[in-house]
Design a protein around this motif. Structure first.
Motif, PDB file in Angstrom:
ATOM      1  N   ASP A 209      44.776  43.296  44.327  1.00  0.00           N
ATOM      2  CA  ASP A 209      44.493  43.686  42.953  1.00  0.00           C
ATOM      3  C   ASP A 209      45.426  44.850  42.637  1.00  0.00           C
ATOM      4  OD1 ASP A 209      43.576  44.620  40.534  1.00  0.00           O
ATOM      5  OD2 ASP A 209      41.479  44.789  41.152  1.00  0.00           O
ATOM      6  N   PRO A 210      46.545  44.577  41.924  1.00  0.00           N
ATOM      7  CA  PRO A 210      47.520  45.641  41.669  1.00  0.00           C
ATOM      8  C   PRO A 210      46.978  46.762  40.782  1.00  0.00           C
ATOM      9  CG  PRO A 210      48.133  43.633  40.481  1.00  0.00           C
ATOM     10  CD  PRO A 210      46.946  43.302  41.338  1.00  0.00           C
ATOM     11  N   ARG A 211      46.018  46.450  39.930  1.00  0.00           N
ATOM     12  CA  ARG A 211      45.462  47.473  39.054  1.00  0.00           C
ATOM     13  C   ARG A 211      44.757  48.555  39.870  1.00  0.00           C
ATOM     14  NH1 ARG A 211      41.959  44.550  35.809  1.00  0.00           N
ATOM     15  NH2 ARG A 211      40.277  45.133  37.179  1.00  0.00           N
ATOM     16  N   ASP A 212      43.992  48.135  40.873  1.00  0.00           N
ATOM     17  CA  ASP A 212      43.279  49.087  41.725  1.00  0.00           C
ATOM     18  C   ASP A 212      44.024  49.361  43.027  1.00  0.00           C
ATOM     19  OD1 ASP A 212      41.231  49.192  39.875  1.00  0.00           O
ATOM     20  OD2 ASP A 212      40.052  47.634  40.872  1.00  0.00           O
TER      21      ASP A 212
END
Length: 182
Positions: free
Chosen positions: A158-161
């Motif tokens: 999950d690149p956002r987190d």
């Protein structure tokens, strides 16, 4: 847990106060359920032995809130009842009953005054959700077994987190200790 895909009509255990018992039993029977009724909350666990019901509808007015919540706790303590949906009938405008029911392990809630067709649909929806969870668990188990046999795994980033979650097989293949979780 009883397999939610049985060919026979779903078995519903109804523990309701006398003012609702006959009416609800008739409505659920008409909706295609095999209905067993109990007259006290203490009888609920005994009625959930073999075979276990597919769903339980519990009315705290039967013996009082404490007995109903205790019955749910006792049901959830039985391995074969851990995933059986429990619909708790509550008085209108009683938010505390919802919170207490959630803490005890109720799956869903409806007011005692809810129209019976709505209750029947709600119970049918609970059974659909139970079937979906059953299918998901079987699929996950099958995937884990296939990954073990093939000695491969999967992971998701999950690149956002900036968080990575990997399968148990990736965990095993990389030799990561069980104390480290992703």
């Amino acid at each position: 847990m009883t397999d939610p895909r049985t060919e026979s009509p779903p078995h519903l255990l109804l523990a309701a106060a006398p003012d609702l018992r006959t009416h609800l039993a008739d409505a659920f029977s008409s909706a295609g359920f095999t209905v067993t009724t109990t007259t006290t909350c203490a009888d609920v666990c005994a009625a959930c032995s073999d075979p276990a019901p597919h769903v339980v509808v519990l009315d705290p007015e039967l013996d009082g809130d404490r007995s109903a919540l205790q019955a749910i706790l006792e049901l959830r303590a039985q391995p074969w009842m851990a995933d059986v949906p429990v619909l708790l009938l509550i008085p209108e405008h009683d938010a505390a009953a919802v919170h207490q029911g959630q803490e005890a392990g109720a799956s869903d809630f409806a007011t005692r005054s809810a129209p019976t067709p709505l209750l029947c649909h709600r119970v049918q929806q609970m059974l659909r959700v139970t079937r979906t969870l059953h299918d998901l668990r079987n699929s996950e188990s099958s995937l884990a077994q296939a990954q073990r046999i093939a000695r491969l795994g999967n992971w998701i980033w999950d690149p956002r987190d900036d968080r990575v979650v990997w399968s148990a097989e990736v965990h095993r293949l990389l030799g990561v200790p069980d104390s480290i979780r992703t």
